[in-house]
Structures are given as C-alpha cells and as structure tokens.
Design a protein around this motif. Structure first.
Motif, PDB file in Angstrom:
ATOM      1  N   TYR A  21       0.861  -1.184   0.000  1.00  0.00           N
ATOM      2  CA  TYR A  21       0.000   0.000   0.000  1.00  0.00           C
ATOM      3  C   TYR A  21       0.894   1.229   0.000  1.00  0.00           C
ATOM      4  O   TYR A  21       1.835   1.317   0.794  1.00  0.00           O
ATOM      5  CB  TYR A  21      -0.895   0.027   1.246  1.00  0.00           C
ATOM      6  N   THR A  23       0.830   5.299   0.461  1.00  0.00           N
ATOM      7  CA  THR A  23       0.095   6.522   0.815  1.00  0.00           C
ATOM      8  C   THR A  23       1.114   7.640   0.821  1.00  0.00           C
ATOM      9  O   THR A  23       1.922   7.745   1.744  1.00  0.00           O
ATOM     10  CB  THR A  23      -0.560   6.387   2.215  1.00  0.00           C
ATOM     11  N   PRO A  49      -2.063 -12.352  14.112  1.00  0.00           N
ATOM     12  CA  PRO A  49      -2.314 -11.149  14.894  1.00  0.00           C
ATOM     13  C   PRO A  49      -2.822  -9.994  14.024  1.00  0.00           C
ATOM     14  O   PRO A  49      -2.731 -10.045  12.788  1.00  0.00           O
ATOM     15  CB  PRO A  49      -0.953 -10.818  15.504  1.00  0.00           C
ATOM     16  N   GLY A  51      -2.965  -6.854  11.895  1.00  0.00           N
ATOM     17  CA  GLY A  51      -1.968  -6.253  11.024  1.00  0.00           C
ATOM     18  C   GLY A  51      -1.089  -7.253  10.286  1.00  0.00           C
ATOM     19  O   GLY A  51      -0.160  -6.870   9.576  1.00  0.00           O
ATOM     20  N   LYS A  54      -4.167 -10.610   7.038  1.00  0.00           N
ATOM     21  CA  LYS A  54      -5.292 -11.516   6.790  1.00  0.00           C
ATOM     22  C   LYS A  54      -6.348 -10.880   5.886  1.00  0.00           C
ATOM     23  O   LYS A  54      -6.791 -11.487   4.918  1.00  0.00           O
ATOM     24  CB  LYS A  54      -5.955 -11.931   8.117  1.00  0.00           C
TER      25      LYS A  54
HETATM   26  N1  LIG Z   1      -5.803   0.495   2.587  1.00  0.00           N
HETATM   27  C1  LIG Z   1      -4.653   0.453   3.244  1.00  0.00           C
HETATM   28  N2  LIG Z   1      -3.742   1.452   3.144  1.00  0.00           N
HETATM   29  C2  LIG Z   1      -2.566   1.403   3.801  1.00  0.00           C
HETATM   30  N3  LIG Z   1      -2.177   0.390   4.607  1.00  0.00           N
HETATM   31  C3  LIG Z   1      -3.040  -0.633   4.758  1.00  0.00           C
HETATM   32  C4  LIG Z   1      -4.323  -0.664   4.101  1.00  0.00           C
HETATM   33  N4  LIG Z   1      -4.959  -1.811   4.445  1.00  0.00           N
HETATM   34  C5  LIG Z   1      -4.128  -2.464   5.272  1.00  0.00           C
HETATM   35  N5  LIG Z   1      -2.990  -1.770   5.459  1.00  0.00           N
HETATM   36  C6  LIG Z   1      -1.829  -2.194   6.292  1.00  0.00           C
HETATM   37  O1  LIG Z   1      -1.420  -3.487   5.837  1.00  0.00           O
HETATM   38  C7  LIG Z   1      -1.072  -4.310   6.942  1.00  0.00           C
HETATM   39  C8  LIG Z   1      -1.937  -5.550   6.941  1.00  0.00           C
HETATM   40  O2  LIG Z   1      -3.265  -5.171   7.211  1.00  0.00           O
HETATM   41  P1  LIG Z   1      -4.498  -6.164   7.235  1.00  0.00           P
HETATM   42  O3  LIG Z   1      -4.455  -7.037   6.036  1.00  0.00           O
HETATM   43  O4  LIG Z   1      -5.716  -5.358   7.448  1.00  0.00           O
HETATM   44  O5  LIG Z   1      -4.181  -7.068   8.538  1.00  0.00           O
HETATM   45  P2  LIG Z   1      -5.134  -7.969   9.432  1.00  0.00           P
HETATM   46  O6  LIG Z   1      -6.415  -8.177   8.717  1.00  0.00           O
HETATM   47  O7  LIG Z   1      -4.359  -9.242   9.648  1.00  0.00           O
HETATM   48  O8  LIG Z   1      -5.332  -7.237  10.713  1.00  0.00           O
HETATM   49  C9  LIG Z   1      -1.227  -3.456   8.186  1.00  0.00           C
HETATM   50  O9  LIG Z   1       0.029  -2.899   8.497  1.00  0.00           O
HETATM   51  C10 LIG Z   1      -2.195  -2.385   7.751  1.00  0.00           C
HETATM   52  O10 LIG Z   1      -2.017  -1.214   8.479  1.00  0.00           O
END
Ligand SMILES: Nc1ncnc2c1ncn2[C@@H]1O[C@H](COP(=O)(O)OP(=O)(O)O)[C@@H](O)[C@H]1O
Ligand SMILES: [Mg+2]
Length: 241
Positions: A21, A23, A49, A51, A54
C-alpha cells in the motif's frame, strides 16, 4: 475425462502474492510472497495477529482489492489479470462476503434484506430457505434492531449464501460477538459448508476456532507462517473460546 468426485481440486491457486500500500511517501508491505492453494469444498481458518495481512489476503482473493505482484487463479480465471469491471463480475457471480459488522439495511426485515440479493441473482435460493438454513425461520419478519448481534450476523450469512456462491469469505465474523453467539454463528457457517459445499474461509484471531476447519493458514508480518490440515476437527460447540 470427467474429474473424479473424490479427488481434491484446487479452487484457488495463489503464487508469490504481494501487496504494497502506498500513501504518499509511505509504503506498507501488507502481504509478502504468499503462495498457497485452497481446496474446493473445504473450510479454512485464517489466523494471525492484527496487522498480519489476513484481510489484505481475503480482499485480494475476493476481488475487492488488487495485488501488487503475484498471481491468483480462481479455477481457470486469473484474477490478477482482471480489471475493476471483471472483478466486479467475479464477485457478483462467485463470492459471498461476511464481515465483522453485519451491514444490514435497518429499514428492511430479515427476509427483505436477503430477498434484495435473490432478486438480482441467476440461480438463487429462496430467501426463506437461506434464513432457515441459518436457523432464523422464526425471525424473517423482524427488523435488524429487533435481532441480537448473532442473529443479525446470521441474516448476513443468509444474504451471502442466497445467491449460492462457490466461495464464502468471512472476515472476523465473530469479532463482535460473545462466545455463545459466536458459536451459533460458526455452527451456521459449518452447516453451509457441509450442506451446500461452499468453499469457506474464516478470518479470526481467536486460535480456539481453528480446529473447526479442514485447514488452517497462519499469517505473521504479511507472510505465511504456517499452513496445515487438521487431522481431526471439532464442532463449534466444542470450541474453547
Ligand atoms: N488500505 C490500506 N492502506 C494502507 N495500509 C493498509 C491498508 N490496508 C491495510 N494496510 C496495512 O497493511 C497491513 C496488513 O493489514 P491487514 O491485512 O488489514 O491485517 P489484518 O487483517 O491481519 O489485521 C497493516 O500494516 C495495515 O495497516
Ligand atoms: Mg483484518
């Protein structure tokens, strides 16, 4: 030659899947070189866990998000080559989603929330049959506000399965529920998997749930840390929460 019914078939083939990702200047590597197969008809639990990647994984497999690199095949369709329009069609035709929050329409009854989907599907179940499958035959005319959290989640499951998707993807479906209602929701998902044969993936960070699945996939820091098949499974009622 027809494929043997007894032979396990991969419904998803996932190779070297990564997601970054961006930003502005900041890059987050949410998924890093994940390769695995998912078998048709199986129930998989995805552990890890907060982040660990998943949701990122499930969103790519479900066509809600696009990978940065790597490939995902759903049967013979390469999702990673699809544009937005093709992904929308893929989701509509093949995937049911269940999220932590139920996203029901408050002004519609349970039956109407499900019927909204069956009206636009090619070969739907009857809304009443979908609700009966999750044990809500006596709640069809109730509005969401008249239902408990667990009942609302079961309406959401009925809505997701009513179009008879081949795949049901559930992101923390019990995340907002206590153990008793969580178990009833997992029972509903297990029943759908067994009776409709829907390939099912369930994200949770409750490791106690993992033994209800055929297969368990664990994530850590965006990577696959473990993937194994359960030699024996337990029923949701036997889960130690
Ligand atoms: N749309 C997004 N933009 C920026 N970072 C993201 C976004 N979605 C997830 N992340 C980051 O990607 C990582 C994995 O997130 P995520 O797949 O949601 O983990 P989980 O579902 O296991 O909690 C995390 O560090 C999260 O902050
Ligand atoms: Mg998540």
């Amino acid at each position: 030659m027809p494929v043997s019914k007894n032979k396990p078939r991969e419904i998803f083939k996932i190779s070297h899947l990564s997601k970054i990702y961006r930003t502005g200047e900041v890059e987050v590597r949410a998924m890093n070189d994940v390769s695995l197969d998912m078998i048709e008809g199986e129930m998989t639990v995805l552990l890890g866990p907060s982040g660990s990647g998943k949701s990122t994984f499930l969103n790519i497999v479900g066509g809600l998000d696009q990978a940065s690199s790597g490939t995902v095949f759903f049967k013979d369709m390469e999702l990673t080559s699809f544009n937005e329009r093709q992904l929308t069609r893929y989701r509509r035709d093949h995937v049911g989603f269940v999220f932590q929050f139920y996203n029901l329409i408050p002004s519609l009854t349970a039956w109407e929330n499900v019927a909204l989907v069956t009206e636009v599907s090619k070969n739907p179940m009857k809304a009443g049959d979908a609700l009966a499958m999750v044990g809500l035959e006596n709640r069809m005319t109730h509005f969401p506000a008249q239902l408990s959290g667990g009942e609302q989640q079961r309406v959401a499951i009925a809505r997701a399965i009513a179009k008879r998707p081949e795949v049901l993807l559930c992101d923390e479906p019990t995340g907002a529920l206590d153990s008793k209602t969580g178990i009833i929701v997992l029972d509903a998902l297990t029943k759908v998997n067994e009776e409709l044969g829907t390939t099912t993936a369930i994200i949770t960070h409750n490791a106690g749930i993992q033994k209800i699945a055929h297969r368990v996939i664990s994530f850590l820091d965006g990577k696959l840390s473990n993937c194994h098949e359960n030699k024996s499974r337990i029923k949701p009622a036997e889960v130690v929460w």
